[in-house]
Design a protein around this motif. Structure first.
Motif, short mmCIF file in Angstrom:
data_model
loop_
_atom_site.label_atom_id
_atom_site.label_comp_id
_atom_site.label_asym_id
_atom_site.label_seq_id
_atom_site.Cartn_x
_atom_site.Cartn_y
_atom_site.Cartn_z
N HIS A 235 8.65 47.73 49.05
CA HIS A 235 8.82 46.51 49.86
C HIS A 235 10.30 46.20 49.93
CE1 HIS A 235 9.16 44.73 45.89
NE2 HIS A 235 7.92 45.06 45.60
N GLY A 236 10.61 45.05 50.49
CA GLY A 236 12.00 44.67 50.67
C GLY A 236 12.71 44.38 49.36
N PRO A 237 13.99 44.01 49.41
CA PRO A 237 14.82 43.88 48.21
C PRO A 237 14.61 42.56 47.48
CG PRO A 237 16.11 43.29 50.13
CD PRO A 237 14.76 43.74 50.65
N GLY A 238 15.11 42.52 46.26
CA GLY A 238 15.23 41.26 45.53
C GLY A 238 14.08 40.86 44.66
N ALA A 239 13.08 41.74 44.45
CA ALA A 239 11.94 41.39 43.59
C ALA A 239 12.35 41.58 42.13
CB ALA A 239 10.73 42.25 43.92
N HIS A 240 12.50 40.47 41.40
CA HIS A 240 12.85 40.52 39.99
C HIS A 240 11.57 40.62 39.17
CE1 HIS A 240 16.46 38.94 41.86
NE2 HIS A 240 17.13 39.21 40.76
N VAL A 241 11.37 41.75 38.51
CA VAL A 241 10.15 42.03 37.75
C VAL A 241 10.42 41.73 36.28
CG1 VAL A 241 8.42 43.77 37.16
CG2 VAL A 241 9.50 43.81 39.43
N ILE A 242 9.70 40.76 35.72
CA ILE A 242 9.91 40.29 34.36
C ILE A 242 8.66 40.62 33.54
CG2 ILE A 242 10.40 38.29 32.90
CD1 ILE A 242 11.08 37.40 36.26
N LEU A 243 8.81 41.42 32.49
CA LEU A 243 7.67 41.82 31.68
C LEU A 243 7.30 40.72 30.70
CD1 LEU A 243 6.21 44.49 32.04
CD2 LEU A 243 8.55 44.54 32.92
N LEU A 244 6.03 40.35 30.71
CA LEU A 244 5.51 39.29 29.85
C LEU A 244 4.80 39.84 28.63
CD1 LEU A 244 4.02 37.07 32.70
CD2 LEU A 244 6.23 36.78 31.59
N THR A 245 3.99 40.87 28.83
CA THR A 245 3.25 41.50 27.73
C THR A 245 3.19 42.99 27.98
OG1 THR A 245 1.07 41.29 28.79
CG2 THR A 245 1.79 39.45 27.41
#
Length: 288
Positions: free
Chosen positions: A180-190
């Motif tokens: 997909h497009g740019p800028g998706a900040h993926v933050i791991l929770l578990t």
């Protein structure tokens, strides 16, 4: 294309930030700590948002807000993802961005209960809520289109145009490659595992654990693999994809129509065999 930016804000024990107001949207994810954020809007009653580890909220647009760390021994950390680059590129005027007294009454009027963490189900996989107390406990709905064992939810919060969704996939499963497009900040929770990222050529591998964050580049395929002994859950904050206030800007996002998804997702049966073989080997290393 710079549409969103991210900062990590650390607040010393027992201290508060300066009160700020701005014409761009910002999501606040509590990396660690406990405290409260005071929110003010001219002509309306003040509100207080209480937060702790893994809380998520966003101050309504152009309200005045101030974070306070309630812990007198440990610092608090807040990850803030904001669309300030988009606003500054459009207007290139700091006075407009940070000293504008316009009141968005259609977004917020100091309503009591506005930050009640109880979500409202809007259908499909969409929930409206202005505060999530702990993202790790939020209910997710099955979404096998992205891979068996996958569950997800899309969040609409404080009338923001910035998109947010959570996804979780079970032990011994991995998601289909997608882009997909740019800028998706993926933050791991578990969970623990790795992701593959590529546009052309050999994929780059990103290993992750709780607290990791990475951002797939524009239109790069990426694919997430759970190698741990518990479900892996992540939060994604991105410049578009709000379920109630979508912006038709750039490439499609993860909540796209099925026909659009087909052009931007690789089915398991179409992926190279080495991807599955690598994953099986990683599971074997962990006794899974």
């Amino acid at each position: 294309p710079y549409l969103v930016t991210a900062i990590v804000l650390e607040i010393a024990p027992g201290e508060s930030t300066k009160a700020v107001r701005h014409m761009f949207e910002t999501w606040c994810y509590i990396v660690k700590g406990r405290g409260a954020t005071a929110i003010q809007q001219k002509g309306h009653q003040d509100q207080t948002v209480k937060w702790r580890d893994h809380s998520l909220f966003t101050p309504p647009l152009n309200t005045t807000y101030q974070h306070r760390n309630a812990d007198t021994k440990e610092p608090a950390r807040i990850l803030m993802v904001a669309n300030v680059p988009l606003l500054m590129n459009l207007f290139h005027n700091e006075e407009f961005a940070f000293n504008n007294d316009f009141v968005f009454k259609d977004r917020y009027q100091g309503e009591q209960g506005y930050f009640n963490p109880a979500p409202e189900f809007l259908g499909g996989r969409i929930f409206r809520t202005n505060l999530v107390d702990d993202l790790r406990d939020f209910y997710l709905k099955e979404w096998n289109e992205r891979g068996k064992g996958n569950r997800t939810v899309f969040l609409s919060m404080s009338h923001s145009t910035i998109g947010a969704h959570m996804a979780e996939f079970e032990v011994g499963t991995y998601k289909k490659a997608h882009r997909h497009g740019p800028g998706a900040h993926v933050i791991l929770l578990t969970g623990t595992g790795y992701s593959l990222n590529w546009k052309d050529g050999e994929p780059e591998r990103v290993d992750w654990q709780p607290g990791s964050m990475f951002c797939p580049p524009d239109l790069w395929y990426h694919q997430h693999f759970n190698t741990g002994t518990e479900p892996a859950r992540y939060l994604a904050l991105k410049p578009k994809g709000s379920p109630e206030h979508p912006i038709p800007l750039g490439a499609p996002g993860p909540n796209s129509a099925p026909e659009t998804m087909a052009d931007n997702q690789i089915e398991h049966e179409d992926e190279p065999e080495w991807i599955y073989d690598m994953y099986a080997e990683e599971l074997k290393k962990n006794g899974l």
